[in-house]
Design an enzyme around this catalytic site. Structure first.
Site, mmCIF file in Angstrom:
data_model
loop_
_atom_site.group_PDB
_atom_site.id
_atom_site.type_symbol
_atom_site.label_atom_id
_atom_site.label_comp_id
_atom_site.label_asym_id
_atom_site.label_seq_id
_atom_site.Cartn_x
_atom_site.Cartn_y
_atom_site.Cartn_z
ATOM 1 N N ASP A 17 91.300 56.390 -34.711
ATOM 2 C CA ASP A 17 90.523 55.399 -35.465
ATOM 3 C C ASP A 17 90.453 55.882 -36.915
ATOM 4 O O ASP A 17 89.909 56.958 -37.187
ATOM 5 C CB ASP A 17 89.126 55.332 -34.838
ATOM 6 C CG ASP A 17 88.177 54.410 -35.584
ATOM 7 O OD1 ASP A 17 88.483 53.990 -36.722
ATOM 8 O OD2 ASP A 17 87.096 54.137 -35.026
ATOM 9 N N ASN A 31 92.901 41.948 -47.555
ATOM 10 C CA ASN A 31 93.469 40.647 -47.925
ATOM 11 C C ASN A 31 93.363 40.482 -49.441
ATOM 12 O O ASN A 31 92.631 41.221 -50.105
ATOM 13 C CB ASN A 31 92.787 39.500 -47.174
ATOM 14 C CG ASN A 31 91.284 39.529 -47.341
ATOM 15 O OD1 ASN A 31 90.769 39.432 -48.450
ATOM 16 N ND2 ASN A 31 90.576 39.715 -46.228
ATOM 17 N N GLY A 39 89.951 43.162 -37.934
ATOM 18 C CA GLY A 39 90.856 44.287 -37.788
ATOM 19 C C GLY A 39 90.369 45.545 -38.489
ATOM 20 O O GLY A 39 89.170 45.827 -38.539
ATOM 21 N N VAL A 40 91.298 46.262 -39.063
ATOM 22 C CA VAL A 40 90.980 47.556 -39.674
ATOM 23 C C VAL A 40 90.106 47.360 -40.910
ATOM 24 O O VAL A 40 89.243 48.199 -41.220
ATOM 25 C CB VAL A 40 92.286 48.340 -39.951
ATOM 26 C CG1 VAL A 40 93.094 47.763 -41.083
ATOM 27 C CG2 VAL A 40 91.988 49.812 -40.195
ATOM 28 N N ASP A 41 90.289 46.266 -41.623
ATOM 29 C CA ASP A 41 89.486 45.941 -42.811
ATOM 30 C C ASP A 41 88.003 45.862 -42.443
ATOM 31 O O ASP A 41 87.152 46.512 -43.079
ATOM 32 C CB ASP A 41 89.996 44.591 -43.357
ATOM 33 C CG ASP A 41 89.575 44.307 -44.782
ATOM 34 O OD1 ASP A 41 88.852 45.132 -45.369
ATOM 35 O OD2 ASP A 41 89.968 43.243 -45.310
ATOM 36 N N SER A 128 99.939 45.243 -41.880
ATOM 37 C CA SER A 128 100.551 43.926 -41.605
ATOM 38 C C SER A 128 100.905 43.648 -40.149
ATOM 39 O O SER A 128 101.360 42.545 -39.842
ATOM 40 C CB SER A 128 101.832 43.690 -42.443
ATOM 41 O OG SER A 128 101.526 43.268 -43.747
ATOM 42 N N GLY A 130 98.955 43.503 -37.468
ATOM 43 C CA GLY A 130 97.915 42.879 -36.654
ATOM 44 C C GLY A 130 97.909 41.390 -36.918
ATOM 45 O O GLY A 130 98.870 40.676 -36.583
ATOM 46 N N TYR A 132 98.553 39.809 -39.485
ATOM 47 C CA TYR A 132 99.649 39.347 -40.343
ATOM 48 C C TYR A 132 101.011 39.316 -39.635
ATOM 49 O O TYR A 132 102.021 38.935 -40.238
ATOM 50 C CB TYR A 132 99.717 40.171 -41.633
ATOM 51 C CG TYR A 132 98.635 39.838 -42.650
ATOM 52 C CD1 TYR A 132 97.650 38.881 -42.369
ATOM 53 C CD2 TYR A 132 98.588 40.469 -43.892
ATOM 54 C CE1 TYR A 132 96.660 38.577 -43.300
ATOM 55 C CE2 TYR A 132 97.603 40.154 -44.828
ATOM 56 C CZ TYR A 132 96.649 39.217 -44.529
ATOM 57 O OH TYR A 132 95.667 38.902 -45.449
HETATM 58 P P1 ADP Z 1 96.926 43.050 -41.027
HETATM 59 O O1 ADP Z 1 96.101 41.854 -41.431
HETATM 60 O O2 ADP Z 1 97.506 43.786 -42.230
HETATM 61 O O3 ADP Z 1 97.942 42.717 -39.980
HETATM 62 P P2 ADP Z 1 95.050 44.180 -39.057
HETATM 63 O O4 ADP Z 1 93.781 44.896 -39.360
HETATM 64 O O5 ADP Z 1 94.958 42.862 -38.377
HETATM 65 O O6 ADP Z 1 95.839 44.089 -40.460
HETATM 66 O O7 ADP Z 1 95.986 45.116 -38.186
HETATM 67 C C1 ADP Z 1 96.652 46.240 -38.683
HETATM 68 C C2 ADP Z 1 96.646 47.318 -37.640
HETATM 69 O O8 ADP Z 1 95.417 48.061 -37.706
HETATM 70 C C3 ADP Z 1 96.755 46.818 -36.190
HETATM 71 O O9 ADP Z 1 97.728 47.593 -35.521
HETATM 72 C C4 ADP Z 1 95.366 47.124 -35.630
HETATM 73 O O10 ADP Z 1 95.419 47.424 -34.241
HETATM 74 C C5 ADP Z 1 94.987 48.358 -36.401
HETATM 75 N N1 ADP Z 1 93.570 48.744 -36.418
HETATM 76 C C6 ADP Z 1 92.473 47.998 -36.180
HETATM 77 N N2 ADP Z 1 91.360 48.773 -36.279
HETATM 78 C C7 ADP Z 1 91.766 50.031 -36.589
HETATM 79 C C8 ADP Z 1 91.097 51.287 -36.803
HETATM 80 N N3 ADP Z 1 89.783 51.404 -36.740
HETATM 81 N N4 ADP Z 1 91.879 52.391 -37.087
HETATM 82 C C9 ADP Z 1 93.216 52.293 -37.171
HETATM 83 N N5 ADP Z 1 93.895 51.139 -36.980
HETATM 84 C C10 ADP Z 1 93.176 50.026 -36.693
#
Ligand code: ADP
Length: 186
Positions: A17, A31, A39-41, A128, A130, A132
């Site tokens: 994480d 974004n 997601g990660v954001d 990108s 997830g 995206y």
């Molecule tokens: P994007 O919009 O750029 O695709 P996302 O956040 O939807 O970004 O996804 C990008 C990646 O980050 C995905 O593989 C998702 O599983 C991953 N992710 C989500 N939460 C976390 C976290 N806490 N730590 C690391 N990776 C994460």
């Protein structure tokens, strides 16, 4: 964990994480309006607290946001990292709208901004792949080759890829093997 050593630096692939990372900078897959999201954001803003968004608000007031492929830097608020580098990955649209080049720019520009702040360690998520929808195998190849090309010219001694699922971890690991095998110096 999987790793590959360069002369003065190391690239590590880790299942974990990114909000828990104790590094100089973590990278956020943001974004273009820097408004936070899922997601990660969302995870980074939740764990880091309101200070991060306060700095994003200031950047938005001056520059309107962050274009795709570029990156901006803020505090990491309550996180254990010093900085968050927010980069905006491309939305996958079949691959003919410069998505590969824009994704490479995300990694290149994040590394450049970390270098400007003299960071020694940085952690990336899989940008990108997830919401995206960038195919993860292609994204892993672009991510790892772009970092491998830039790491030794930067202040970074450790670049970490933090993968959130076992499937992504395995794919990044396999891709690193392919790249380093083809260089003949595994
Ligand atoms: P994007 O919009 O750029 O695709 P996302 O956040 O939807 O970004 O996804 C990008 C990646 O980050 C995905 O593989 C998702 O599983 C991953 N992710 C989500 N939460 C976390 C976290 N806490 N730590 C690391 N990776 C994460």
């Amino acid at each position: 964990m999987k790793e590959y050593s360069f002369n003065n630096s190391v690239l590590r692939i880790i299942l974990g994480d990114i909000t828990k990372e104790k590094v100089d900078a973590i990278v956020n897959a943001a974004n273009s309006r820097l408004l936070g999201g899922g997601g990660v954001d969302g995870a980074i803003h939740r764990a880091g607290g309101p200070e991060i968004m306060a700095e994003c608000d200031k950047i938005r007031a001056v520059k309107g946001g962050c274009p795709t492929g570029e990156a901006v830097i803020t505090t990491a608020g309550a996180l254990q990292a010093k900085y968050v580098i927010h980069t905006v990955g491309p939305v996958w649209n079949g691959g003919k709208r410069k998505e590969p080049e824009l994704l490479a720019s995300c990694y290149f520009n994040s590394l450049r901004i970390a270098d400007e702040r003299n960071c020694r360690s940085i952690s990336f998520p899989s940008i990108s792949t997830g919401a995206y929808r960038f195919p993860t195998d292609k994204a892993a190849y672009i991510a790892l080759t772009t970092i491998a090309a830039g790491i030794e010219k930067s202040s970074l001694v450790e670049v970490r890829f933090i993968l959130f699922s076992r499937k992504d971890f395995d794919l990044y690991s396999k891709t690193l093997d392919k790249i380093t095998d083809s260089q003949g110096n595994n």
